[in-house]
Design a protein around this motif. Structure first.
Motif, PDB file in Angstrom:
ATOM      1  N   TYR A 296      -4.209   4.129   8.932  1.00  0.00           N
ATOM      2  CA  TYR A 296      -5.276   4.189   7.932  1.00  0.00           C
ATOM      3  C   TYR A 296      -6.174   2.949   8.000  1.00  0.00           C
ATOM      4  O   TYR A 296      -7.406   3.064   8.033  1.00  0.00           O
ATOM      5  CB  TYR A 296      -4.668   4.313   6.537  1.00  0.00           C
ATOM      6  N   VAL A 297      -5.569   1.762   8.047  1.00  0.00           N
ATOM      7  CA  VAL A 297      -6.388   0.540   8.065  1.00  0.00           C
ATOM      8  C   VAL A 297      -7.124   0.401   9.394  1.00  0.00           C
ATOM      9  O   VAL A 297      -8.224  -0.165   9.441  1.00  0.00           O
ATOM     10  CB  VAL A 297      -5.541  -0.717   7.769  1.00  0.00           C
ATOM     11  N   ASN A 298      -6.542   0.916  10.472  1.00  0.00           N
ATOM     12  CA  ASN A 298      -7.248   0.894  11.758  1.00  0.00           C
ATOM     13  C   ASN A 298      -8.500   1.762  11.712  1.00  0.00           C
ATOM     14  O   ASN A 298      -9.534   1.429  12.307  1.00  0.00           O
ATOM     15  CB  ASN A 298      -6.331   1.353  12.884  1.00  0.00           C
ATOM     16  N   GLN A 299      -8.413   2.886  10.993  1.00  0.00           N
ATOM     17  CA  GLN A 299      -9.586   3.744  10.843  1.00  0.00           C
ATOM     18  C   GLN A 299     -10.649   3.063   9.985  1.00  0.00           C
ATOM     19  O   GLN A 299     -11.848   3.135  10.279  1.00  0.00           O
ATOM     20  CB  GLN A 299      -9.195   5.081  10.214  1.00  0.00           C
ATOM     21  N   LEU A 300     -10.210   2.371   8.932  1.00  0.00           N
ATOM     22  CA  LEU A 300     -11.148   1.619   8.088  1.00  0.00           C
ATOM     23  C   LEU A 300     -11.858   0.551   8.921  1.00  0.00           C
ATOM     24  O   LEU A 300     -13.069   0.356   8.797  1.00  0.00           O
ATOM     25  CB  LEU A 300     -10.403   0.962   6.928  1.00  0.00           C
ATOM     26  N   LYS A 301     -11.074  -0.124   9.754  1.00  0.00           N
ATOM     27  CA  LYS A 301     -11.637  -1.160  10.613  1.00  0.00           C
ATOM     28  C   LYS A 301     -12.650  -0.582  11.592  1.00  0.00           C
ATOM     29  O   LYS A 301     -13.745  -1.126  11.775  1.00  0.00           O
ATOM     30  CB  LYS A 301     -10.496  -1.853  11.363  1.00  0.00           C
TER      31      LYS A 301
ATOM     32  N   ILE B 108       0.837  -1.197   0.000  1.00  0.00           N
ATOM     33  CA  ILE B 108       0.000   0.000   0.000  1.00  0.00           C
ATOM     34  C   ILE B 108       0.873   1.248   0.000  1.00  0.00           C
ATOM     35  O   ILE B 108       0.679   2.164  -0.805  1.00  0.00           O
ATOM     36  CB  ILE B 108      -0.933   0.005   1.234  1.00  0.00           C
ATOM     37  N   ASP B 109       1.848   1.280   0.917  1.00  0.00           N
ATOM     38  CA  ASP B 109       2.748   2.438   0.994  1.00  0.00           C
ATOM     39  C   ASP B 109       3.973   2.045   1.810  1.00  0.00           C
ATOM     40  O   ASP B 109       3.890   1.155   2.675  1.00  0.00           O
ATOM     41  CB  ASP B 109       2.035   3.628   1.645  1.00  0.00           C
ATOM     42  N   SER B 110       5.088   2.699   1.555  1.00  0.00           N
ATOM     43  CA  SER B 110       6.318   2.395   2.288  1.00  0.00           C
ATOM     44  C   SER B 110       6.273   2.898   3.725  1.00  0.00           C
ATOM     45  O   SER B 110       7.031   2.434   4.574  1.00  0.00           O
ATOM     46  CB  SER B 110       7.528   3.001   1.567  1.00  0.00           C
ATOM     47  N   ASN B 111       5.376   3.849   4.012  1.00  0.00           N
ATOM     48  CA  ASN B 111       5.220   4.367   5.373  1.00  0.00           C
ATOM     49  C   ASN B 111       4.275   3.436   6.140  1.00  0.00           C
ATOM     50  O   ASN B 111       3.057   3.616   6.145  1.00  0.00           O
ATOM     51  CB  ASN B 111       4.667   5.792   5.336  1.00  0.00           C
ATOM     52  N   ILE B 112       4.864   2.430   6.782  1.00  0.00           N
ATOM     53  CA  ILE B 112       4.078   1.386   7.441  1.00  0.00           C
ATOM     54  C   ILE B 112       3.217   1.951   8.568  1.00  0.00           C
ATOM     55  O   ILE B 112       2.068   1.545   8.763  1.00  0.00           O
ATOM     56  CB  ILE B 112       5.006   0.279   7.989  1.00  0.00           C
ATOM     57  N   GLU B 113       3.772   2.895   9.315  1.00  0.00           N
ATOM     58  CA  GLU B 113       3.026   3.495  10.428  1.00  0.00           C
ATOM     59  C   GLU B 113       1.775   4.218   9.927  1.00  0.00           C
ATOM     60  O   GLU B 113       0.701   4.117  10.520  1.00  0.00           O
ATOM     61  CB  GLU B 113       3.918   4.467  11.195  1.00  0.00           C
ATOM     62  N   LEU B 114       1.905   4.923   8.814  1.00  0.00           N
ATOM     63  CA  LEU B 114       0.762   5.621   8.217  1.00  0.00           C
ATOM     64  C   LEU B 114      -0.286   4.628   7.730  1.00  0.00           C
ATOM     65  O   LEU B 114      -1.487   4.825   7.939  1.00  0.00           O
ATOM     66  CB  LEU B 114       1.240   6.496   7.056  1.00  0.00           C
TER      67      LEU B 114
END
Length: 219
Positions: free
Chosen positions: A86-91, A76-82
């Motif tokens: 993002y996926v936590n917000q989707l969840k 998805i992106d090289s910035n793993i923390e970002l």
């Protein structure tokens, strides 16, 4: 007060012995795929896992189906923390907007990075229909007196923070409870006293009450 913590078998609503019931597996896979489709993410799904108490002997009537879609965040992106934020917000958006139950158990979906190591002592692959980590029954005896003592102490802090009606105090108590749980998980795993007390507080709605108080004070 007696706490139901540990059972001699997996949930009979979910399992036939150690085999996940066919309709449960199908429904959980369908829910996970629907969720992932709505995220519009394109990273390939490596696996879909069932873990937590319903994949172990420490289930109760308040347990959830913890369903984890495993992807590589680097796709998805090289910035793993970002990506994780993002996926936590989707969840969170999905879980807050849906109230899905199977056999009375709530279904919670998550997105997990492929590099993450699961702490759960029971992990089942919904895609392959097999155990990744087979749960082992332990001759576990709950220290009811100690659990009651820790529960009463946490509840006293929760009620005190709510009565005080101070946002920073409420947030601190909530953080302390989560930190203690994590400490217990790190040291003794899912059956640690700290994790068991956390589950009882959560199942009885005390943590939701604390979070709702924080929102109310802020608003």
């Amino acid at each position: 007060m007696k706490f139901q913590i540990y059972n001699t078998n997996l949930s009979p609503d979910v399992w036939d012995g150690m085999i996940l019931k066919k309709e449960i597996r199908q429904k959980l896979t369908e829910i996970a795929n629907d969720f992932y489709k709505q995220t519009e993410l394109t990273a390939p799904v490596r696996d879909i896992l069932l873990l937590g108490s319903l994949a172990n002997y420490n289930w109760s009537k308040n347990s959830d189906f913890d369903v984890h879609l495993v992807i590589d965040f680097k796709n998805i992106d090289s910035n793993i923390e970002l990506v994780e934020k993002y996926v936590n917000q989707l969840k969170s958006d999905w879980n807050n907007n849906h109230d899905i139950h199977l056999h009375g158990y709530n279904v919670e979906v998550y997105i997990q990075n492929v590099s993450k190591t699961n702490r759960s002592s029971g992990v089942y692959s919904l895609l392959t229909g097999s155990w990744i980590t087979n749960p082992k029954y332990e001759n576990f005896e709950v220290d009811q007196q100690l659990i009651q003592l820790k529960y009463n102490d946490a509840l006293s802090k929760i009620n005190g923070a709510i009565k005080e009606n101070n946002l920073e105090r409420v947030k601190q108590v909530l953080k302390d409870i989560y930190d203690l749980r994590q400490q217990g998980l790190d040291q003794k795993g899912e059956l640690s006293n700290e994790n068991l007390v956390f589950k009882i507080l959560r199942n009885r709605g005390h943590l939701d009450k604390l979070r709702n108080t924080a929102v109310k004070i802020y608003d």
